[in-house]
Structures are given as C-alpha cells and as structure tokens.
Design a protein around this motif. Structure first.
Motif, PDB file in Angstrom:
ATOM      1  N   SER A   6      -1.061   5.491  15.331  1.00 53.90           N
ATOM      2  CA  SER A   6      -1.693   5.624  14.176  1.00 53.90           C
ATOM      3  C   SER A   6      -1.116   6.715  13.770  1.00 53.90           C
ATOM      4  CB  SER A   6      -3.414   5.911  14.950  1.00 53.90           C
ATOM      5  OG  SER A   6      -3.776   7.128  15.549  1.00 53.90           O
ATOM      6  N   GLU A   7      -0.252   7.613  14.683  1.00 51.40           N
ATOM      7  CA  GLU A   7       0.319   8.976  13.526  1.00 51.40           C
ATOM      8  C   GLU A   7       1.629   8.533  12.874  1.00 51.40           C
ATOM      9  OE1 GLU A   7       1.215  11.920  16.334  1.00 51.40           O
ATOM     10  OE2 GLU A   7      -1.533  11.467  17.324  1.00 51.40           O
ATOM     11  N   VAL A   8       1.977   7.461  13.305  1.00 53.83           N
ATOM     12  CA  VAL A   8       3.241   6.550  12.051  1.00 53.83           C
ATOM     13  C   VAL A   8       3.267   6.580  10.629  1.00 53.83           C
ATOM     14  CG1 VAL A   8       5.146   5.308  12.154  1.00 53.83           C
ATOM     15  CG2 VAL A   8       4.324   5.590  15.128  1.00 53.83           C
ATOM     16  N   PRO A   9       4.036   6.986  10.072  1.00 58.42           N
ATOM     17  CA  PRO A   9       3.138   6.874   8.597  1.00 58.42           C
ATOM     18  C   PRO A   9       3.841   5.423   8.107  1.00 58.42           C
ATOM     19  CG  PRO A   9       5.115   9.197   8.641  1.00 58.42           C
ATOM     20  CD  PRO A   9       5.003   7.940  10.474  1.00 58.42           C
ATOM     21  N   LYS A  10       2.662   5.025   7.018  1.00 62.08           N
ATOM     22  CA  LYS A  10       2.723   3.728   6.584  1.00 62.08           C
ATOM     23  C   LYS A  10       3.925   3.830   5.936  1.00 62.08           C
ATOM     24  CE  LYS A  10      -1.607   3.132   5.394  1.00 62.08           C
ATOM     25  NZ  LYS A  10      -2.709   2.361   5.147  1.00 62.08           N
ATOM     26  N   ILE A  11       4.409   2.000   5.489  1.00 61.49           N
ATOM     27  CA  ILE A  11       4.915   2.157   5.123  1.00 61.49           C
ATOM     28  C   ILE A  11       4.624   1.312   3.663  1.00 61.49           C
ATOM     29  CG2 ILE A  11       7.672   1.441   3.541  1.00 61.49           C
ATOM     30  CD1 ILE A  11       8.943   2.383   6.099  1.00 61.49           C
ATOM     31  N   VAL A  12       4.309   0.563   2.194  1.00 59.87           N
ATOM     32  CA  VAL A  12       3.198  -0.124   1.530  1.00 59.87           C
ATOM     33  C   VAL A  12       4.988  -0.062   0.858  1.00 59.87           C
ATOM     34  CG1 VAL A  12       1.888  -0.511  -0.113  1.00 59.87           C
ATOM     35  CG2 VAL A  12       1.820   1.588   2.041  1.00 59.87           C
ATOM     36  N   ARG A  13       5.301  -1.544   1.061  1.00 59.08           N
ATOM     37  CA  ARG A  13       6.366  -1.991  -0.345  1.00 59.08           C
ATOM     38  C   ARG A  13       5.586  -3.102  -1.102  1.00 59.08           C
ATOM     39  NH1 ARG A  13      11.335  -5.350   3.164  1.00 59.08           N
ATOM     40  NH2 ARG A  13      11.967  -4.541   0.792  1.00 59.08           N
ATOM     41  N   THR A  14       4.986  -3.694  -1.234  1.00 53.74           N
ATOM     42  CA  THR A  14       4.291  -3.879  -1.686  1.00 53.74           C
ATOM     43  C   THR A  14       2.672  -4.211  -1.378  1.00 53.74           C
ATOM     44  OG1 THR A  14       6.042  -5.487  -2.108  1.00 53.74           O
ATOM     45  CG2 THR A  14       3.960  -6.446  -3.284  1.00 53.74           C
ATOM     46  N   ILE A  15       1.590  -4.249  -3.217  1.00 55.52           N
ATOM     47  CA  ILE A  15       0.602  -3.653  -3.097  1.00 55.52           C
ATOM     48  C   ILE A  15      -0.313  -4.582  -4.246  1.00 55.52           C
ATOM     49  CG2 ILE A  15       0.249  -2.107  -4.018  1.00 55.52           C
ATOM     50  CD1 ILE A  15      -1.860  -0.644  -2.087  1.00 55.52           C
ATOM     51  N   GLU A  16      -1.015  -5.215  -4.213  1.00 55.15           N
ATOM     52  CA  GLU A  16      -1.134  -5.903  -5.150  1.00 55.15           C
ATOM     53  C   GLU A  16      -2.933  -5.916  -5.662  1.00 55.15           C
ATOM     54  OE1 GLU A  16      -0.663 -10.537  -5.701  1.00 55.15           O
ATOM     55  OE2 GLU A  16      -0.542  -9.663  -3.560  1.00 55.15           O
ATOM     56  N   GLY A  17      -3.523  -6.321  -6.086  1.00 55.97           N
ATOM     57  CA  GLY A  17      -4.955  -6.464  -6.243  1.00 55.97           C
ATOM     58  C   GLY A  17      -5.965  -6.266  -8.041  1.00 55.97           C
ATOM     59  N   ASN A  18      -6.716  -6.061  -8.502  1.00 57.60           N
ATOM     60  CA  ASN A  18      -8.121  -5.697  -9.224  1.00 57.60           C
ATOM     61  C   ASN A  18      -7.696  -4.376  -9.164  1.00 57.60           C
ATOM     62  OD1 ASN A  18      -7.167  -8.185 -10.250  1.00 57.60           O
ATOM     63  ND2 ASN A  18      -9.915  -8.623  -9.709  1.00 57.60           N
ATOM     64  N   ILE A  19      -7.980  -3.664 -10.553  1.00 55.77           N
ATOM     65  CA  ILE A  19      -7.945  -1.618 -10.585  1.00 55.77           C
ATOM     66  C   ILE A  19      -8.489  -1.558 -11.623  1.00 55.77           C
ATOM     67  CG2 ILE A  19      -5.796  -1.161  -9.250  1.00 55.77           C
ATOM     68  CD1 ILE A  19      -4.225  -0.863 -11.837  1.00 55.77           C
TER      69      ILE A  19
END
Length: 770
Positions: A6-19
């Motif tokens: 859980s301590e490994v930084p996340k990589i978020v390449r793609t994200i989508e949704g209502n904002i």
C-alpha cells in the motif's frame, strides 16, 4: 524489513466519470475523461459532441494545496480558456490529480516512471511471490471516480463527503433492538398521522404544531401601548402643572425681597425663602424622576404541544449526525446552551439557561443512529430516559446528497419558559450552521507552470459547487476548446446536422409565437392549462400562489426550462442575502414620505440600489398593480413596453422589456426571467434577472441591450397590521454603454422614488378596479 504494497505510489493513466465543473458563472455536472495526455468533457457519456478538449502537456494546472473535506479545486488553463473542476471526495480528488500529473509527462517520461514503479514493487515482494505484469507494463490500468480498479470504468457522480449509499459510518442497522425499533416506528407513525398546523415558515424551515398555539405578543403589546398612552398623557399633564408651580415658586422667592422694607422680621423672611426653596427642589426632583414605566412582557405557555419542523439541506447523514454529537461546536448552533458534557459514546448532558439567571434545564440525551432495511435514516434522541425526539432523513429523488429533514419533538411549558421559541427553531439553526460550514474557505495553492494569483480566484468562490450546480444546463454556454484535428464520426455528424435542423425549426416556431404574442398582447399558456391562474389574457398578473415544493413539479416543465427555475431559486437566496448587507450606504432619506434609499458598489463595479417604504395596502393588492402594464407608466415614467415571451414554470416567465430614451441616454431593452412566489407568511417576491436569449427577441434598432444582474420587489406584510406592507425594491443593472457614475446615482434615486409613486398608483388601481 520489506515495505507494504500500500506504500507504493499509485500511477493513474486513465480516469473518467461525472464531475462538477464551473462554466461561466454556473456549476454544472459533466462527463469527463483523461487519456493519452488529453482532458475532455461532454454533457453525457454517450454524447458524441465533445465540449472541451485540452492537451495537458501544454496546459497550465493549478490545484488546491491543502486538502479540504468540503471542496477541492483543479484549474486547467490553455491560452485564454480555463476550466475549473470542483471535487469533494478527497480520494477522488487525489486520483484526478495523479492522473493529470501523469498525463502531463511525455511518453518517454511516463515509461521511465512505470519502469521505476515495477522495480520498486519487485523489490518489495518476497522471493516466493510473483506479480503478474501486463503486456503494456501498466500496473494500475484504470480507475473510476470512486477509485475502484476496473477495465471498463462505470459512470459515476460526484457526491458530498461521507455520503455512500447504505454505507454510513454512524448509522447502523443494529443501533436499536428490534423491539426498540418497532416502538420508534410506532411513535413516528402516531406523530406523522396528526393534523399539523403551520406556525412559522419565515426562516428556512416550516414549523408545525399539532394544535393551534398562540405564541404571539400582539395582544399584550396592544394592551401595553394603550396603558402607556394613558400614562403618557398623565405625565404630560403633571409636567405642565409642575412647570406652573415652579414658576410660581420662583416668583414668590423673588417677591420676598421686596417685603424687606416692611416691618417684617428677617428671620421670618429667611424662613419663608428656605421653605419655598425646599418646595421648589421637591417639585423639580419629582419632575426629573417622573417617567412612565413599562412592564417587561414575557411569553407564557399553558399547555404542552407536539412540534414538527421540516427543512432541506445539502449534507450527508453522517455529517448531520457528527454535528449533533460534536460537543465542541454544538454551542455555535444550539441557542441557550450553557454547557455540554459527554458522558459516554453518543450520550451527552446538555445544560440550557434561559433569560433569567435562575432558569436552568438539564437534559441527558442518548443518540441512536438507525439505518433500517429500506435504506432510511433515523436519529432518535432519548431525553432523561422517558422522552423522545426524532430526526427523519430522506434523500430527495435524483439528488442523493440533498436531504429532507423532518424533526419531531414536544414543547412543554417548562422548556418554553427557559428557551422560548428557540425550542422549536433548533432545526433551522442546525441548517444554517451546516450551510455556513459548507462554504469554501480561502485555500493555499501550489502553482505549476503559472505565476497567477490563484488564491484570489478560489477565495472569490461564493458558494460550494455542490450546493449550486445545475443538472441540465444549456449546451450552447459550454466553453468549446476543441482541437483543430478533432475528428467526428459520420453518424455523429448526421446527428449534429439533424439537431441543428431541429434547433432552427424550434427557433423559427418560437419567433412566430413571439410575434403573434406581441400583436395580440396575449400570453401563451401550456396545453394542460397549469398556469391559467397566474396571467390573464391581457398580460395582468391575476394571482400569486405559495409554492414550496418545486421539485415535485419538475415533471410538468420542459427539461430545457428547468435551469431557469434553478437559477431563480439561487437568485432568491442572493436577493435575501443582499438586503442586510453592511455595504449599503444611505443615499436619500425622505422622512415626509417615509422613504429610505441606499446605494452600494457591487464586486463587478455596478452601482446597486435598495429602497424601502411602507404602503398601507395589502401585498396582494400591490402585486396586481406591479403586474399590470397598463399602470406601469404611472410610477415608472421611463417604461416603454414589455411582452411575455415564454412561460417556463409556474409563476416563472421570460419577458422582454424596453425603456424610453431619456435626454441623451439611449433607450435600453432587456430579456429577463420574471419569477414570482408567495411565502407561507404572506410575503410576495417578484424577482427579475437577465438571461442570454436574444433568439426570442433580437435587440431593437436604436436600443442598447442592457443586463439586469438582479432586481425585484419584496412585499412583506407588517406583523402588527397585515393590511400594511413593507416594500423593498432592489436593482443591480449594467446599462452598458458609457454612462457617468453621477448619472447612475441620480438614476438610482429616481428608481427608488418609484415606491412613493407606486403608493398613489395602488389607490388609483383600487378605485378603478373595485
């Protein structure tokens, strides 16, 4: 020692949704997506038309530095175009920020980050463990807006903090035993089945009693005024008598000196002077201390009664529960509360002190937060082991964080003597506290590729995006930041052409209806005739009804018109907030006419006007005069003509209005929304604000199209005499063109004096329309 995964930084390449994003001056909900360095958004996920498309590698990004629990912001700017995104959920905000930061990198930089990520993860695994690596080397493919791993991200919606469907931290299904829950439901069933009588609806909550309760001081005040008037007359007579006696005493004292030549003893003369002097001092002292006394009025309650209070609030159930059980902030919203002591989990000792120092009430309150099998939220307050109060929390349809709160309690003479009317106003104070707590505070920001002052930009946000965003907004207002190389599918082009054809046809129809409306001077009504009570065929306002449940009527209106109703509701709050503003400076005070006119300068530099005066007629009579264009010139000499262009909802219309040319100032015309409503206490509002609908009535030749930011009337019946009305008139107008400031100041004076002229016009109207 190896690190946890859980301590490994996340990589978020793609994200989508209502904002929630800000477009112009409004917040709207849109579907957004970040992929391959590109941020884009459109109205809905299935919509083929992209509203904005920005390459993040060349864009300027600004974000909230200090993570807030109420709202966090991201601004994406490219050249002169800018998009402001508001995200309330902290985890969701972090995911969007991570994705934006990753997509700002070049392809080579991204590959290096992914490679380092893989090496770090492999070094944390034990020798016997292996981790599958996908072909593209991406360990975290896709996140939806809830932060869930998913190959096909589901469309979600932004939501306020703490609100997760049937997943509340405070509310539990086993908070009460089955027997206790059954008893609570029986009590609520008995309470809800009573015949409730409205007591108060002025302060943002509707308060009901199970019987007619007279808590007014009017009768006592009238009797006290009569007694005071009689006493005042007696004091006046006594004062005049004392003055005559004093003059007589001084005359005798002076006259004694002329008796010195007579054969009278000096001792006798001095004794006479001394006696007269003492009598004079006595009369003078009586004159100074003789003041009429008024007894202290006090409200009394003879019998106990049950009370029900209803309000609406943008908050999660957990948020409401936490505020009720937070001993540190409870005194901020709970009146008369002297102290609060936490005895155990969700159990508190509350001490209330009334106006008199020896008036105390101590309550031991045990809270239970119940989530029943049907997904309903219930808060039970058990007071001193034998009394109960309840809060029912219901989610308004299609608005999962918009709560309808119903409070049930009992008001006893002892409670009322100590706390007064605050004993049933608590829900309103709670509502105001939560609303104020949800306002965004000034944020610290980190700057990336920009040196602009974002602190001022975010600090200028007046309300949270989540309180004011509009579900369905006109698509034409969307900022279009479309790349030149954007390609569209043949099917979408066909759909667009078809939509444009339908739009042109619709506009032609509206113009034809508008022209017909102008010629015949009539108002178009809906086929189901739901508006026939409001406007007569000669454009007169006939009747204003009290409408408080707008949401239950939305299905009656065209979807494209609902936004105007939402805007009107927001303008109503803005209008009320401006009335007590400390920025108003007195411009004119006409004591003879009982008129006061104030002026202030708005944030945009416009000179705003507020005027107040009393008209000795009912509000229902005054609104008929305001709504009858036949009498408009009697109190508004610059008025030329106006037309009702379209009806958008109950008591809500789009109107065209033109003013006359005055001296060297050209005529102005406006297109605005007119929204009328009556409050439960009889107060009538007639609010107006401009909208961009030149398609309904293009600007006329030799006229300047002005902009009415906010204006209108508030007609409030006087509490002591409902046949009299306190009239408040406000305007905030951008006249466009070059008009000197002193000219606008004089114009504001003239506009304010319309109340005086309206007073005479009302009498004329009533004579001619008995």
């Amino acid at each position: 020692m190896s690190l946890q995964m859980s301590e490994v930084p996340k990589i978020v390449r793609t994200i989508e949704g209502n904002i929630i994003l800000k477009r112009k001056s409004l917040y709207v909900k849109r579907y957004a997506k970040i992929e391959n360095h590109i941020f884009l958004y459109k109205k809905e996920k299935g919509d083929s038309k992209i509203r904005a498309q920005i390459d993040l590698r060349i864009a300027k990004i600004k974000k909230s530095l200090k993570i807030q629990q109420d709202a966090n912001y991201i601004q994406i700017s490219l050249n002169k175009d800018s998009i402001l995104i508001a995200i309330e959920n902290v985890d969701e905000f972090q995911n969007w920020v991570s994705c934006i930061e990753f997509n700002q990198k070049s392809d080579q930089e991204q590959q290096e980050i992914i490679k380092k990520q893989q090496q770090l993860q492999e070094s944390m695994l034990k020798p016997s463990q292996t981790m599958p690596v996908q072909k593209d080397g991406n360990l975290l493919d896709r996140l939806d807006t809830d932060g869930n791993n998913s190959q096909a991200s589901k469309q979600t919606r932004s939501r306020p903090r703490g609100l997760k469907s049937n997943n509340s931290a405070k509310f539990k299904k086993d908070s009460l035993t089955p027997q206790e829950l059954q008893q609570a439901k029986q009590r609520l069933q008995q309470l809800s089945s009573k015949n409730w009588i409205l007591m108060n609806g002025k302060e943002g909550s509707l308060v009901y009693a199970d019987r007619k309760v007279d808590l007014s001081l009017n009768k006592q005040l009238i009797q006290e005024l009569k007694t005071s008037e009689v006493q005042r007359e007696k004091d006046s007579i006594n004062s005049k008598t004392n003055v005559v006696i004093l003059l007589l005493m001084f005359s005798l004292i002076i006259g004694i000196d002329f008796l010195a030549g007579l054969n009278i003893s000096q001792i006798a003369l001095l004794s006479a002077k001394l006696l007269l002097g003492l009598l004079t001092l006595g009369v003078l002292g009586k004159q100074l201390v003789n003041k009429s006394s008024r007894k202290n009025l006090k409200q009394n309650l003879i019998e106990s009664f049950d009370v029900k209070s209803v309000t609406y609030l943008v908050a999660s159930p957990d948020e409401i529960a936490n505020i009720l059980t937070d001993e540190k902030t409870r005194q901020f919203w709970d009146p008369c509360l002297k102290s609060v002591e936490k005895l155990a989990d969700d159990t508190f000792k509350l001490t209330y002190q009334g106006g008199e120092l020896n008036s105390f009430i101590i309550e031991t309150v045990k809270y239970n937060f119940v989530l029943d099998g049907e997904g309903n939220y219930l808060i039970q307050e058990k007071i001193n082991s034998d009394q109960y109060r309840y809060y029912e929390l219901q989610q308004v349809q299609n608005k999962p964080y918009f709560m309808r709160i119903t409070f049930y309690g009992r008001v006893t003479p002892v409670l009322f003597e100590c706390r007064g009317k605050d004993v049933y106003r608590g829900l309103n104070y709670l509502r105001n506290f939560v609303s104020q707590s949800n306002r965004p505070s000034t944020m610290q920001l980190v700057f990336q590729k920009s040196g602009d002052n974002v602190n001022e930009m975010f600090a200028s946000l007046r309300t949270t995006a989540f309180n004011d965003y509009i579900e369905e907004e006109d698509e034409s207002d969307d900022e279009e930041v479309i790349s030149e190389n954007q390609e569209s599918e043949p099917s979408s082009a066909t759909n667009d052409n078809k939509s444009k054809s339908q739009l042109e046809e619709s506009k032609s129809l509206v113009r034809a209806q508008s022209e017909k409306l102008v010629e015949s001077a009539t108002v178009m009504v809906a086929d189901d005739e739901i508006y026939t009570h409001e406007i007569s065929t000669d454009t007169k306002i006939v009747e204003i009804k009290s409408i408080m449940d707008w949401d239950s009527r939305l299905h009656l209106y065209k979807p494209e018109n609902i936004k105007y109703l939402r805007m009107a509701q927001a303008k109503f709050k803005e209008y009320e907030d401006q009335i007590p503003s400390a920025e108003w400076k007195i411009l004119t005070e006409d004591k003879k006419e009982g008129l006061k006119i104030w002026q202030r300068t708005s944030e945009s530099g416009l000179k705003c006007m507020k005027a107040q005066a009393i008209i000795e007629r009912k509000a229902s009579d005054i609104i008929k005069v305001i709504g009858d264009t036949k009498y408009r010139n009697d109190y508004d000499p610059v008025y030329d003509h106006s037309n009702f262009l379209e009806k958008v909802a109950h008591q809500t219309f789009i109107v065209y209005q033109k003013t006359k040319k005055v001296a060297v100032v050209s005529s102005r015309d406006f297109i605005f929304v007119l929204h009328l409503n009556k409050m439960p206490d009889g107060t009538i509002y007639a609010l107006v604000f401009s909208i961009d609908r030149d398609d309904l009535h293009p600007p006329e030749k030799n006229s300047v199209r002005g902009w009415l930011q906010l204006g209108g009337w508030k007609l409030q019946p006087m509490a002591e005499d409902p046949s009299k009305t306190l009239c408040t008139y406000q305007t905030e107008i951008d006249m466009k063109g070059s008009i000197p400031g002193f000219v606008m100041t004089q114009a504001n004076k003239d506009i304010g004096y319309q109340i005086v002229k309206l007073r005479k016009t009302v009498e004329k109207y009533l004579r001619e329309n008995p």
